[in-house]
Design a protein around this motif. Sequence first.
Motif, PDB file in Angstrom:
ATOM      1  N   ASP A 112       0.822  -1.201   0.000  1.00  0.00           N
ATOM      2  CA  ASP A 112       0.000   0.000   0.000  1.00  0.00           C
ATOM      3  C   ASP A 112       0.861   1.258   0.000  1.00  0.00           C
ATOM      4  OD1 ASP A 112       1.020   0.097   2.563  1.00  0.00           O
ATOM      5  OD2 ASP A 112      -0.850  -0.513   3.524  1.00  0.00           O
ATOM      6  N   GLU A 113       0.284   2.369   0.462  1.00  0.00           N
ATOM      7  CA  GLU A 113       0.975   3.655   0.408  1.00  0.00           C
ATOM      8  C   GLU A 113       2.201   3.720   1.313  1.00  0.00           C
ATOM      9  OE1 GLU A 113      -2.238   3.864   3.550  1.00  0.00           O
ATOM     10  OE2 GLU A 113      -2.123   3.200   1.451  1.00  0.00           O
ATOM     11  N   ALA A 114       2.390   2.712   2.168  1.00  0.00           N
ATOM     12  CA  ALA A 114       3.581   2.680   3.017  1.00  0.00           C
ATOM     13  C   ALA A 114       4.801   2.119   2.288  1.00  0.00           C
ATOM     14  CB  ALA A 114       3.301   1.840   4.269  1.00  0.00           C
ATOM     15  N   SER A 115       4.595   1.484   1.140  1.00  0.00           N
ATOM     16  CA  SER A 115       5.709   0.814   0.465  1.00  0.00           C
ATOM     17  C   SER A 115       6.787   1.769  -0.060  1.00  0.00           C
ATOM     18  CB  SER A 115       5.197  -0.109  -0.644  1.00  0.00           C
ATOM     19  OG  SER A 115       4.353   0.566  -1.542  1.00  0.00           O
TER      20      SER A 115
ATOM     21  N   LEU B 132      -1.008   1.969  -9.001  1.00  0.00           N
ATOM     22  CA  LEU B 132      -0.700   1.023  -7.930  1.00  0.00           C
ATOM     23  C   LEU B 132       0.433   1.558  -7.063  1.00  0.00           C
ATOM     24  CD1 LEU B 132      -0.863  -2.427  -9.780  1.00  0.00           C
ATOM     25  CD2 LEU B 132      -2.593  -1.374  -8.320  1.00  0.00           C
ATOM     26  N   ASP B 133       0.169   1.689  -5.764  1.00  0.00           N
ATOM     27  CA  ASP B 133       1.176   2.208  -4.835  1.00  0.00           C
ATOM     28  C   ASP B 133       2.474   1.411  -4.900  1.00  0.00           C
ATOM     29  OD1 ASP B 133      -0.510   4.206  -3.728  1.00  0.00           O
ATOM     30  OD2 ASP B 133      -1.440   2.729  -2.416  1.00  0.00           O
ATOM     31  N   TYR B 134       2.344   0.092  -4.931  1.00  0.00           N
ATOM     32  CA  TYR B 134       3.525  -0.756  -4.893  1.00  0.00           C
ATOM     33  C   TYR B 134       4.361  -0.604  -6.156  1.00  0.00           C
ATOM     34  CZ  TYR B 134       6.469  -4.873  -4.473  1.00  0.00           C
ATOM     35  OH  TYR B 134       7.544  -5.717  -4.410  1.00  0.00           O
TER      36      TYR B 134
ATOM     37  N   GLY C 163     -10.015  -7.310  -8.551  1.00  0.00           N
ATOM     38  CA  GLY C 163      -8.643  -7.515  -8.112  1.00  0.00           C
ATOM     39  C   GLY C 163      -7.685  -6.390  -8.466  1.00  0.00           C
ATOM     40  N   MET C 164      -6.455  -6.519  -7.978  1.00  0.00           N
ATOM     41  CA  MET C 164      -5.439  -5.485  -8.143  1.00  0.00           C
ATOM     42  C   MET C 164      -5.116  -5.228  -9.602  1.00  0.00           C
ATOM     43  SD  MET C 164      -1.619  -5.348  -6.434  1.00  0.00           S
ATOM     44  CE  MET C 164      -0.815  -6.497  -7.567  1.00  0.00           C
ATOM     45  N   PHE C 165      -5.115  -6.294 -10.421  1.00  0.00           N
ATOM     46  CA  PHE C 165      -4.686  -6.138 -11.802  1.00  0.00           C
ATOM     47  C   PHE C 165      -5.771  -5.535 -12.697  1.00  0.00           C
ATOM     48  CE2 PHE C 165      -1.653  -9.820 -10.857  1.00  0.00           C
ATOM     49  CZ  PHE C 165      -0.635  -8.938 -10.518  1.00  0.00           C
ATOM     50  N   ALA C 166      -6.941  -5.248 -12.126  1.00  0.00           N
ATOM     51  CA  ALA C 166      -8.015  -4.647 -12.918  1.00  0.00           C
ATOM     52  C   ALA C 166      -7.645  -3.251 -13.409  1.00  0.00           C
ATOM     53  CB  ALA C 166      -9.295  -4.596 -12.101  1.00  0.00           C
ATOM     54  N   VAL C 167      -6.800  -2.548 -12.663  1.00  0.00           N
ATOM     55  CA  VAL C 167      -6.453  -1.179 -13.054  1.00  0.00           C
ATOM     56  C   VAL C 167      -5.439  -1.149 -14.192  1.00  0.00           C
ATOM     57  CG1 VAL C 167      -6.886  -0.348 -10.727  1.00  0.00           C
ATOM     58  CG2 VAL C 167      -4.546  -0.922 -11.416  1.00  0.00           C
ATOM     59  N   ILE C 168      -4.852  -2.309 -14.513  1.00  0.00           N
ATOM     60  CA  ILE C 168      -3.796  -2.359 -15.529  1.00  0.00           C
ATOM     61  C   ILE C 168      -4.423  -2.473 -16.907  1.00  0.00           C
ATOM     62  CG2 ILE C 168      -1.816  -3.661 -16.361  1.00  0.00           C
ATOM     63  CD1 ILE C 168      -1.311  -4.478 -13.464  1.00  0.00           C
ATOM     64  N   LYS C 169      -4.140  -1.503 -17.735  1.00  0.00           N
ATOM     65  CA  LYS C 169      -4.691  -1.474 -19.088  1.00  0.00           C
ATOM     66  C   LYS C 169      -3.611  -1.899 -20.082  1.00  0.00           C
ATOM     67  CE  LYS C 169      -8.278   0.216 -17.074  1.00  0.00           C
ATOM     68  NZ  LYS C 169      -9.355  -0.725 -16.689  1.00  0.00           N
ATOM     69  N   GLY C 170      -4.046  -2.509 -21.185  1.00  0.00           N
ATOM     70  CA  GLY C 170      -3.086  -2.915 -22.205  1.00  0.00           C
ATOM     71  C   GLY C 170      -2.251  -4.089 -21.750  1.00  0.00           C
ATOM     72  N   ASP C 171      -0.987  -4.089 -22.181  1.00  0.00           N
ATOM     73  CA  ASP C 171      -0.132  -5.238 -21.913  1.00  0.00           C
ATOM     74  C   ASP C 171       1.048  -4.869 -21.015  1.00  0.00           C
ATOM     75  OD1 ASP C 171       1.136  -3.668 -23.726  1.00  0.00           O
ATOM     76  OD2 ASP C 171       1.547  -5.251 -25.187  1.00  0.00           O
TER      77      ASP C 171
END
Length: 242
Positions: free
Chosen positions: A64-67, A104-106, A215-223
């Motif tokens: 999260d934002e602490a990373s 993604l924060d991480y 899930g986390m990977f939903a925000v990832i667009k394209g490849d």
Amino acid sequence: MKIAVIGGTGLIGSQVVNYLNAAGHQAVPHAKSTGVDVISGTGVEEALAGADVVVNLTNSPTFDEASPAFFQTSMDNLLAAAQKAGVGHFVILSIVGADQVPELDYYRAKVLQEKILAGGPIAYSIVRATQFMEFMDAVLSWTADADTVRLPATPIQPIASKDVAEAVAEVAAGDPLNGTRNIAGPEVFSLDELGRITLAHKDDNRTVVTDPTAGMFAVIKGDALTDKNAHLAATRYEDWLS
């Protein structure tokens, strides 16, 4: 060659140590369990003393934002100790496409780690890998219930941890890249398809539902999680499952 592997007892680190020692190097694993704390700085100078190369495989305890603070502090401590020890090569492991997913924060934290290393005083190498095959069970668990697993159709190019470790060991034993090497598995799947393959192998009767918001990977667009120009590892996903 003496190589200090920080985070050397984890999934990747323990395999890196084995590969390097098998190749005739003196690879020493360091971690909190061996008295090395990269945040407080305890044991860091002692771990790096006499090392020719440092491989930093430590990871933030949260995604999260602490990373970002973890990577800022740990890299500051390790770089200062490495410079004092006269280390000639500093290696980290990062993520293919990290710079393409600022949501993604991480991933932002890993990009920060890369920038700190590239701007530091020591010759360096960055190995960027795609998602580990070993993490698929965790990915499935994020959006699962008793009957279904919800996954987006995000393209993914999974790589076995042993192939990641072998690549990191190879880079650590070589001349500094002063740049980045991308590594990936040999096949590209959509994440929902990969979920179906995984569940079928486990005789798990849950249904995978394609959900672009899951899930986390939903925000990832394209490849962003794939790289056709990467160095391709040999291990196929179904072979790894078997």
